[in-house]
Design an enzyme around this catalytic site. Structure first.
Site, PDB file in Angstrom:
ATOM      1  N   HIS A 141       0.831  -1.199   0.000  1.00 28.94           N
ATOM      2  CA  HIS A 141       0.000   0.000   0.000  1.00 28.94           C
ATOM      3  C   HIS A 141       0.871   1.256   0.000  1.00 28.94           C
ATOM      4  CE1 HIS A 141      -3.249  -2.776   1.216  1.00 28.94           C
ATOM      5  NE2 HIS A 141      -4.052  -1.853   0.704  1.00 28.94           N
ATOM      6  N   LYS A 145      -0.710   4.949   4.492  1.00 29.06           N
ATOM      7  CA  LYS A 145      -1.608   4.010   5.178  1.00 29.06           C
ATOM      8  C   LYS A 145      -1.089   3.748   6.587  1.00 29.06           C
ATOM      9  CE  LYS A 145      -3.972  -0.442   4.611  1.00 29.06           C
ATOM     10  NZ  LYS A 145      -5.313   0.141   4.814  1.00 29.06           N
TER      11      LYS A 145
END
Length: 252
Positions: A141, A145
């Site tokens: 990600h 995040k």
């Protein structure tokens, strides 16, 4: 017309959901909730307690710490709550489970059709492969995040674990000197750049490797899934904990 209140409307996902909602003829975002409001086509309230208009579905795509306030609002209105946030603690998940006995709640760790199809496949293939294949999960990600591993990686890992009759354990990352044990399910997180979300489930055997992979190209896939969940929950009044399996008609 299903009237939606969007919690987290000014965040990255909130903006994408607002844009995608215009493609649904039967959905309308009538208000938003956000601590940092900016100009939108609908009114924004800073907290759930401030909300003073009627709605059909409350959609949350924000952070896990918003949960209790949203559940309090849902207890007052008895309207469905669609939870798309991740990073919940075990206590949070237990609270959602408890409240679903009296309220119509929806929760999914990932709103994409593809991930939920892979999750369904894992229920079928894991019992066939476990024992002859080592299982590892890799998720990637963007560098903003905050939760790790991702809610989706946990979802996939839990599905794998529940599909195996034997005792298994999760191993988060690897370091040092130790041999892999047969009952391990490895979970690895990568954070960098602007990666929207990649998930790979690896079944590594002798002489071959089987992979189930999903790559999210844009956040729009999650927005569409969230709005489809609102379509579904807009027809629900009975208490329960609903998932994407219900929305897309997957039977376990």
């Amino acid at each position: 017309m299903i009237k939606i209140v969007l919690n987290g409307c000014c965040g990255k996902m909130g903006k994408v959901i607002t844009e995608c909602a215009s493609k649904f003829n039967n959905l309308e975002i009538v208000a938003g909730i956000d601590k940092f409001p900016h100009e939108t086509s609908y009114p924004i309230f800073e907290t759930p307690e401030d909300l003073n208009l009627d709605y059909d579905v409350l959609l949350d795509f924000s952070r896990s710490d918003a949960l209790k306030g949203l559940l309090s609002l849902t207890e007052k209105t008895k309207k469905p709550l669609v939870i798309c946030s991740t990073g919940f603690s075990n206590e949070d998940l237990a609270l959602i489970e408890e409240k679903s006995r009296t309220l119509p709640l929806f929760r999914s760790a990932n709103m994409s059709l593809g991930i939920n199809l892979i999750n369904s496949l894992l229920r079928k293939v894991t019992p066939l492969l476990y024992g002859n294949y080592d299982i590892e999960i890799i998720e990637k990600h963007h560098n903003q995040k905050v939760d790790s591993p991702s809610g989706t990686a946990v979802l996939l890992a839990d599905t794998i674990k529940d599909s195996i009759n034997e005792e298994t354990k999760f191993v988060y990352g690897r370091s040092g000197l130790s041999k892999r044990e047969e009952n391990e399910i490895g979970i690895h997180a990568i954070r960098g750049g602007s990666i929207v979300g990649d998930h790979d489930v690896i079944f590594a055997g002798v002489g071959e490797v089987i992979e189930l992979s999903h790559k999210a190209i844009s956040r729009e896939v999650f927005a569409i899934g969230a709005l489809k969940a609102c379509e579904y929950m807009g027809t629900i009044s009975n208490p329960g904990l609903y998932t994407m399996d219900d929305v897309i008609g997957i039977t376990k």
